[in-house]
Write a protein that holds these residues in place. Sequence first.
Motif, PDB file in Angstrom:
ATOM      1  N   LYS A  45      49.639  35.579 -61.383  1.00 14.37           N
ATOM      2  CA  LYS A  45      50.002  36.623 -62.346  1.00 14.37           C
ATOM      3  C   LYS A  45      50.430  36.076 -63.699  1.00 14.37           C
ATOM      4  CE  LYS A  45      49.412  40.489 -59.914  1.00 14.37           C
ATOM      5  NZ  LYS A  45      48.379  41.463 -60.304  1.00 14.37           N
ATOM      6  N   ASP A  74      42.719  41.603 -59.389  1.00 12.68           N
ATOM      7  CA  ASP A  74      42.909  42.421 -60.601  1.00 12.68           C
ATOM      8  C   ASP A  74      41.909  42.191 -61.722  1.00 12.68           C
ATOM      9  OD1 ASP A  74      43.967  44.192 -62.485  1.00 12.68           O
ATOM     10  OD2 ASP A  74      45.460  42.790 -63.189  1.00 12.68           O
ATOM     11  N   LEU A  89      41.565  44.810 -55.912  1.00 11.63           N
ATOM     12  CA  LEU A  89      42.337  45.682 -56.786  1.00 11.63           C
ATOM     13  C   LEU A  89      43.531  46.293 -56.065  1.00 11.63           C
ATOM     14  CD1 LEU A  89      39.238  47.413 -58.408  1.00 11.63           C
ATOM     15  CD2 LEU A  89      40.627  45.563 -59.372  1.00 11.63           C
ATOM     16  N   ASP A  93      46.365  47.902 -60.245  1.00 14.68           N
ATOM     17  CA  ASP A  93      45.322  47.178 -60.975  1.00 14.68           C
ATOM     18  C   ASP A  93      44.273  48.167 -61.503  1.00 14.68           C
ATOM     19  OD1 ASP A  93      46.694  44.864 -60.329  1.00 14.68           O
ATOM     20  OD2 ASP A  93      45.455  44.435 -58.579  1.00 14.68           O
TER      21      ASP A  93
ATOM     22  N   SER B  48      50.406  46.684 -66.404  1.00 12.50           N
ATOM     23  CA  SER B  48      49.465  46.471 -65.301  1.00 12.50           C
ATOM     24  C   SER B  48      48.061  46.840 -65.758  1.00 12.50           C
ATOM     25  CB  SER B  48      49.855  47.345 -64.111  1.00 12.50           C
ATOM     26  OG  SER B  48      49.630  48.712 -64.424  1.00 12.50           O
ATOM     27  N   GLY B  49      47.074  46.409 -64.997  1.00 10.91           N
ATOM     28  CA  GLY B  49      45.683  46.753 -65.289  1.00 10.91           C
ATOM     29  C   GLY B  49      45.480  48.257 -65.357  1.00 10.91           C
TER      30      GLY B  49
END
Lengths: 210, 210
Positions: A45, A74, A89, A93, B48-49
């Motif tokens: 991350k 992600d 995901l 995400d 976040s995505g």
Amino acid sequence: MTGDLRSHLKLYVIPDLRAGAPRSLMEQARAALAGGAGTVQLRHKTASGRELCRLGEALAALCDDAGALFFVNDRLDVALACGASGVHLGLEDLPVAVARRLAPPDFLVGATARTPEQALRAWKDGADYLGVGAVAPTPTKEDTTVIGPEGFAAVAASVPLPCVAVGGITAAAVPDLRRRGAAGVVVVREAVGAPDPAEACRRLRELLDA
Amino acid sequence: MTGDLRSHLKLYVIPDLRAGAPRSLMEQARAALAGGAGTVQLRHKTASGRELCRLGEALAALCDDAGALFFVNDRLDVALACGASGVHLGLEDLPVAVARRLAPPDFLVGATARTPEQALRAWKDGADYLGVGAVAPTPTKEDTTVIGPEGFAAVAASVPLPCVAVGGITAAAVPDLRRRGAAGVVVVREAVGAPDPAEACRRLRELLDA
Ligand code: NI
């Protein structure tokens, strides 16, 4: 390689700098593959996009040589850039439908689900497999919701997709999770946190193949 | 809209939660567009995505309505997902060549350069414009290298791409930077940190149009 998705998902290892210290992500992945992991995921991350690309390319080559699947967490762009098998995901995400729309048809999309509703949604949106959990508490993701083995079974029974159990998975839990419909298990600490990660993976494989 | 890339790049605003507090990124973008910004960038390193996708879709619609360009920082997947004009790639983001390979031909790729060598590389790799700096110290990016107006001019003279000056840009610096070849300026604090961001953008536009 992706025709037998389910068999590749049996032992799914996520290298982790903290849980697997002092080994690098590459060293952890190499040991996991030597021990029989069928899937490796890149999840990091704090790495920059450029670092993720470098790591992704190296891990993709390693997994390719081992006949294993390789997923990027992600970052769909990184996954596509480094020739990964697919993207995984999480619930925060990119949406599954977005990835499905942007990626080529043979690109795999994995999704996280904690409930049958989330699982159905991911299936309808085009997910190829589900990571279902957290089955047990885990120091890797402290803020996550624990659904237990019963919760796992309920989600796995709700969709016609291979479901892998994730979150605080130990070798001892494997037989029960398999009976409850797990196509496989996602492990971090139980594999890469062991004194001998390759040997830990071999023992997990034995339980999964039984 | 992209045929006139250079004119859109004149006033390039990056909304920022810290510098523009307490306004939301959407409020900041709206004010910037009202004040004449031709380009807006989404940069939010901790989102976040999924949140980036939501924000990106909203900002893309806003910029589209205003006839402005919209870029997403680093996340090519988010940029493609939300229909952005392009992606902006810093020196530690995805490589320019990777974005060029993955994105459709009319998708714009911006890149950061601090030196003529980096600029030439980005140009050869297919960048459409360059963000060149940091021209001056800035609290937005504390760890960055300052190249000054002379450094900016040296980079801008080295490639046939529109170059926008970035990093600690103030209204007072605009005339000098334009004389040194700046197609435009990238502003954060000077625009969204002002008591009236739309008015601050209008004043910057006047200097840029002079
Ligand atoms: Ni236009």
